[in-house]
Scaffold this motif. Structure first.
Motif, mmCIF file in Angstrom:
data_model
loop_
_atom_site.group_PDB
_atom_site.id
_atom_site.type_symbol
_atom_site.label_atom_id
_atom_site.label_comp_id
_atom_site.label_asym_id
_atom_site.label_seq_id
_atom_site.Cartn_x
_atom_site.Cartn_y
_atom_site.Cartn_z
ATOM 1 N N ASP A 197 -23.203 -68.322 29.712
ATOM 2 C CA ASP A 197 -21.860 -67.805 29.444
ATOM 3 C C ASP A 197 -21.952 -66.384 28.911
ATOM 4 O OD1 ASP A 197 -20.624 -70.114 30.261
ATOM 5 O OD2 ASP A 197 -20.442 -70.961 28.252
ATOM 6 N N ASP A 198 -21.113 -65.519 29.456
ATOM 7 C CA ASP A 198 -20.962 -64.134 28.982
ATOM 8 C C ASP A 198 -22.254 -63.313 29.066
ATOM 9 O OD1 ASP A 198 -18.213 -64.195 28.411
ATOM 10 O OD2 ASP A 198 -18.575 -65.187 26.494
ATOM 11 N N GLU A 213 -12.404 -67.278 33.345
ATOM 12 C CA GLU A 213 -12.834 -66.879 34.676
ATOM 13 C C GLU A 213 -13.832 -65.735 34.590
ATOM 14 O OE1 GLU A 213 -10.752 -66.077 39.029
ATOM 15 O OE2 GLU A 213 -9.655 -65.594 37.191
ATOM 16 N N TYR A 214 -14.886 -65.827 35.378
ATOM 17 C CA TYR A 214 -15.964 -64.833 35.468
ATOM 18 C C TYR A 214 -16.825 -64.773 34.206
ATOM 19 C CZ TYR A 214 -13.142 -63.276 39.403
ATOM 20 O OH TYR A 214 -12.411 -63.225 40.571
ATOM 21 N N ARG A 215 -16.718 -65.787 33.339
ATOM 22 C CA ARG A 215 -17.524 -65.757 32.111
ATOM 23 C C ARG A 215 -18.757 -66.633 32.204
ATOM 24 N NH1 ARG A 215 -14.232 -66.937 26.936
ATOM 25 N NH2 ARG A 215 -16.353 -66.667 26.127
ATOM 26 N N ASN A 216 -18.787 -67.575 33.143
ATOM 27 C CA ASN A 216 -19.997 -68.360 33.379
ATOM 28 C C ASN A 216 -20.808 -67.628 34.452
ATOM 29 O OD1 ASN A 216 -21.154 -71.093 35.137
ATOM 30 N ND2 ASN A 216 -21.652 -70.842 32.976
ATOM 31 N N ASN A 217 -21.841 -66.940 34.015
ATOM 32 C CA ASN A 217 -22.552 -65.997 34.882
ATOM 33 C C ASN A 217 -23.866 -66.590 35.395
ATOM 34 O OD1 ASN A 217 -21.672 -63.495 32.425
ATOM 35 N ND2 ASN A 217 -20.471 -64.168 34.191
ATOM 36 N N GLN A 222 -14.562 -57.570 28.689
ATOM 37 C CA GLN A 222 -14.537 -56.996 30.022
ATOM 38 C C GLN A 222 -15.465 -57.795 30.942
ATOM 39 O OE1 GLN A 222 -12.592 -54.325 30.713
ATOM 40 N NE2 GLN A 222 -11.952 -53.967 28.599
ATOM 41 N N VAL A 223 -14.949 -58.230 32.093
ATOM 42 C CA VAL A 223 -15.751 -59.045 33.017
ATOM 43 C C VAL A 223 -15.929 -58.357 34.370
ATOM 44 C CG1 VAL A 223 -15.112 -61.215 31.905
ATOM 45 C CG2 VAL A 223 -13.709 -60.326 33.793
#
Length: 266
Positions: free
Chosen positions: A64-65, A4-8, A76-77
Motif C-alpha cells: 500500500d502507498d 484507488e491506486y493506493r495498492n501498488n 498524490q497517486v
C-alpha cells in the motif's frame, strides 16, 4: 478517502500471470515468503507460518502507498495512475512481442524495443530493493525524493542493454520452467557471489556495465531474455569486474533486430 491506486504492485499482475500455466484452473501462484512470521493458536501456542502458500496475483508483490507522494497533507497517486499505467500498458505488449519473437515473422506494432527497455529499466527501480538502492544513492529516506529520482532515472539501463548481445532461450522442451521473484530483472556476474560486500549485499546488484555482468529477465514460463555485454562475448578471459568500453548510460544507442539470438533450447 478513496483507496484507488493506493495498492501498488511492484511486479505487475499481468506479468505475474505469464507464469501461471494455462491448464491451472485457480490461477494462483505458489508464493514463497522469506519472512513468514508466526501465529498464536487458541491455546496460546506459537507456530511458524508456512513459507510457501498459494496466492492470487492481487496479493502478490504489492504494498500500500509504495508509489504515493505527499504535498503537505494531500496524497498524490499520479505515479501509479499515470506513469506506471502507461509503462505497464506498453510493457505488456513488448514482453509478449519478444516472448513470441521470430526473425522475419513477428508482427510489429508500435516500438517494442523502446517499450521493453523502458519497462525493464523501470521494473528494476520500482521494487522495494530498487527503491532502497535509490535511497542509498541519494543518502535520504525521503520518499518523495526517492520516487522523483526513480522517474528521472527510468531509462538509465536502456543504452547499455541495447548494445548487449540478446539471446532468447526456450524451455519448452524442459520439465523445468522459469519463475519470478520480487525483483525480476536479475543481474548475474560469476565473479561476484552473493557474499560480495560491495556489489551483492543489501540492495546492491553487480553493475550492468561490468564486463561479465549478464541481465536475465524471464519473459514467460518458457522464455527468458539474456543480455550479455559484447566486450565479454569477444573476450571471456578478461577481467570480468572491470567496466566495459563506453559505460556511460545516458546516451543514444543503436540496435539490430537481426542480431537477436534465438533457437537455444534448454
Amino acid at each position: 478517502m478513496s483507496t484507488e491506486y493506493r495498492n501498488n504492485h511492484y511486479v505487475p499482475q499481468w506479468y505475474q500471470k505469464r507464469f501461471i500455466p494455462d491448464i491451472q484452473e485457480n490461477k494462483e501462484l505458489y508464493y514463497l515468503d522469506l519472512k513468514p512470521g508466526t501465529f498464536t493458536d487458541p491455546r496460546g501456542v506459537v507456530h511458524q507460518k508456512s513459507a510457501i502458500h498459494k496466492q492470487g496475483t492481487r496479493l502478490c508483490f504489492a504494498e500500500d502507498d509504495l508509489y504515493t507522494t505527499w504535498f503537505g497533507d494531500e496524497r498524490q497517486v499520479e505515479i501509479e495512475k499515470i506513469f506506471f499505467g502507461n509503462v505497464d500498458d506498453r510493457g505488456r505488449d513488448a514482453v509478449k512481442f519478444f516472448d513470441e519473437y521470430k526473425h522475419f515473422e513477428s508482427s510489429w506494432d508500435g516500438d517494442p524495443l523502446r517499450n521493453l527497455m523502458l519497462y525493464m529499466s523501470t521494473q528494476k527501480l520500482r521494487t522495494p530493493k530498487g527503491l532502497d538502492w535509490l535511497a542509498t544513492q541519494l543518502g535520504t529516506t525521503d520518499r518523495n525524493a526517492i520516487l522523483n529520482l526513480m522517474l528521472q532515472l527510468r531509462q538509465i539501463h536502456s543504452a547499455i542493454w541495447v548494445e548487449c548481445i540478446w539471446q532468447i532461450a526456450d524451455a519448452n522442451e524442459s520439465d523445468t520452467k522459469f519463475i519470478i521473484s520480487d525483483h525480476p530483472v536479475t543481474i548475474y556476474n560469476k565473479f561476484l557471489g552473493p557474499r560480495n560486500k560491495q556489489w551483492c549485499r543489501g540492495s546492491n546488484d553487480p553493475d550492468i556495465t561490468l564486463n561479465a555482468s549478464h541481465t536475465i529477465f524471464p519473459l514467460s514460463l518458457n522464455k527468458v531474455l539474456i543480455l550479455t555485454n559484447l566486450s565479454w562475448l569477444r573476450n571471456p578471459y578478461q577481467n570480468g569486474t572491470k567496466q566495459r568500453p563506453n559505460p556511460n548510460p545516458l546516451r543514444p544507442a543503436m540496435f539490430n533486430f537481426q542480431h537477436i539470438q534465438t533457437g537455444r533450447l534448454l
